[in-house]
Design an enzyme around this catalytic site. Structure first.
Site, PDB file in Angstrom:
ATOM      1  N   ARG A 236       0.849  -1.185   0.000  1.00 16.23           N
ATOM      2  CA  ARG A 236       0.000   0.000   0.000  1.00 16.23           C
ATOM      3  C   ARG A 236       0.893   1.247   0.000  1.00 16.23           C
ATOM      4  O   ARG A 236       1.888   1.302   0.727  1.00 16.23           O
ATOM      5  CB  ARG A 236      -0.936   0.040   1.220  1.00 16.23           C
ATOM      6  CG  ARG A 236      -2.142  -0.896   1.120  1.00 16.23           C
ATOM      7  CD  ARG A 236      -3.106  -0.431   0.045  1.00 16.23           C
ATOM      8  NE  ARG A 236      -4.297  -1.269  -0.075  1.00 16.23           N
ATOM      9  CZ  ARG A 236      -4.426  -2.289  -0.908  1.00 16.23           C
ATOM     10  NH1 ARG A 236      -3.397  -2.639  -1.676  1.00 16.23           N
ATOM     11  NH2 ARG A 236      -5.542  -2.977  -0.978  1.00 16.23           N
ATOM     12  N   GLU A 265      -3.879   7.338  -6.553  1.00 16.93           N
ATOM     13  CA  GLU A 265      -3.820   6.659  -7.840  1.00 16.93           C
ATOM     14  C   GLU A 265      -4.982   7.119  -8.715  1.00 16.93           C
ATOM     15  O   GLU A 265      -6.077   7.380  -8.209  1.00 16.93           O
ATOM     16  CB  GLU A 265      -3.882   5.138  -7.637  1.00 16.93           C
ATOM     17  CG  GLU A 265      -2.697   4.584  -6.854  1.00 16.93           C
ATOM     18  CD  GLU A 265      -2.760   3.082  -6.618  1.00 16.93           C
ATOM     19  OE1 GLU A 265      -3.770   2.454  -7.017  1.00 16.93           O
ATOM     20  OE2 GLU A 265      -1.814   2.532  -6.027  1.00 16.93           O
ATOM     21  N   HIS A 288       0.168  -0.443 -10.166  1.00 16.26           N
ATOM     22  CA  HIS A 288      -0.641  -1.292  -9.278  1.00 16.26           C
ATOM     23  C   HIS A 288      -1.064  -2.568 -10.012  1.00 16.26           C
ATOM     24  O   HIS A 288      -2.232  -2.970  -9.967  1.00 16.26           O
ATOM     25  CB  HIS A 288      -1.873  -0.532  -8.763  1.00 16.26           C
ATOM     26  CG  HIS A 288      -2.389  -1.074  -7.460  1.00 16.26           C
ATOM     27  ND1 HIS A 288      -2.986  -0.281  -6.508  1.00 16.26           N
ATOM     28  CD2 HIS A 288      -2.404  -2.342  -6.951  1.00 16.26           C
ATOM     29  CE1 HIS A 288      -3.351  -1.031  -5.473  1.00 16.26           C
ATOM     30  NE2 HIS A 288      -3.006  -2.274  -5.716  1.00 16.26           N
TER      31      HIS A 288
END
Length: 336
Positions: A236, A265, A288
């Site tokens: 994270r 993001e 990601h």
């Protein structure tokens, strides 16, 4: 019933096709949907599938028919758990589909940075060849020290790859794992994060995000890491004080960073707080996607459908992760 799946950019064709084949009204929403629009859509929704979209108290309060929230992924930090508890909404995630996959992705970034692959490839594209100059001098992983922060299943996979696979010394920090548990996975336990970081040539983060772990790696921690060390984060973004990380990279306090996750993001090169990272040859920015393989997506879709079926049929929903168990302490409609 009406089912909403947010974050439709992440394609789940089997999930979508199957839910429709079961006769349900499936509504697909983009990952940047506003809270207002989600509240407007969710009023008659009974099942919500989400991956990245925040599910706030306001959203949950706007959904009186909602039975369950299925996170088709691992972390449930974007869901307001107390609000879900208050409404009797089951919260379930899919914690096991990409444990090995994410560790492989993290290790791929570690290898690429250790061998200076991004910088070498960039100059190969520009100049067609690179001579053995000091700026391209790589590092061995064998006999180096790899530090694992968060020694659950993904961290344990990372430790195995580093230790058994590359003959690295593996040390770790995890207050919730015993010395014996970590030793079983080839990890020497450290009780003090700062002391562990001082010894690391590579650091890989695999902790969950909560109030205790937010900015676990900050200015103080970055200051004790070796200037030759590389840090990897596939867990994270907010585990790291990202602005402090940018500063540390700019000042050559650390040698490089491989990042798959970010507090904000998606990234962009115009006004994102981390836009300076795009200019750095010693940084890998991955969108990601360390979880994103053919095999992992097959596992994700199949298990997502299993949890959906349980919720749709009002059967107890299988809960596999510790975080989800804690999130559902008030719910009787779960199986652990």
């Amino acid at each position: 019933m009406k089912i909403i799946r947010t974050d439709s950019e992440l394609e789940t064709p089997l999930v979508d096709k199957t839910l429709k084949a079961w006769g349900h009204d499936l509504v697909l929403l983009p990952d940047n949907i506003s809270e207002d629009k989600l509240c407007n859509e969710i009023g008659d929704c009974e099942l919500l599938l989400m991956c990245y979209t925040p599910v706030t108290k306001r959203v949950i309060d706007a959904a009186p028919k909602l039975k369950a929230i299925v996170k088709y992924g691992v972390g449930i930090d974007a869901i307001d758990i107390p609000a879900a508890n208050a409404q009797g909404v089951v919260v379930v995630n899919i914690p096991e589909y990409a444990e090995e996959t994410v560790a492989e992705g993290a290790f791929a970034m570690l290898i690429a940075l250790a061998k200076r692959i991004p910088a070498i490839q960039e100059n190969m594209n520009l100049k067609s060849w690179v001579w053995p100059q000091s700026e391209y001098l790589g590092l061995d992983i064998a006999e180096k020290t790899v530090g694992i922060v968060g020694c659950g299943k993904i961290g344990a996979s990372m430790a195995r790859m580093a230790g058994l696979g590359f003959r690295a010394r593996v040390i770790g920090f995890d207050p919730y794992k015993t010395k014996a548990e970590m030793a079983e996975n080839g990890i020497t336990k450290y009780d003090n994060l700062i002391e562990m970081l001082r010894e690391c040539d590579f650091v890989s983060l695999h902790a969950v995000l909560n109030e205790e772990t937010k900015h676990l790696i900050g200015e103080k921690e970055l200051a004790v890491i070796k200037p030759s060390a590389i840090i990897i984060n596939s867990a994270r973004g907010a585990l790291i004080d990202e602005l402090a990380l940018v500063k540390a990279l700019e000042n050559n306090q650390i040698a490089g960073a491989g990042l798959d996750v970010f507090s904000k993001e998606p990234l962009n090169q115009k006004d994102h707080p981390l836009r300076e990272l795009f200019k750095m040859k010693n940084v890998i920015l991955f969108p990601h996607l360390t979880f994103y393989t053919v095999e992992a997506m097959e596992r994700l879709e199949e298990e997502t459908l299993e949890r959906c079926k349980e919720a749709i049929e009002d059967n107890p929903v299988v809960i596999k992760s510790k975080d989800a168990r804690l999130a559902n302490q008030k719910s009787l409609n779960t199986i652990y």
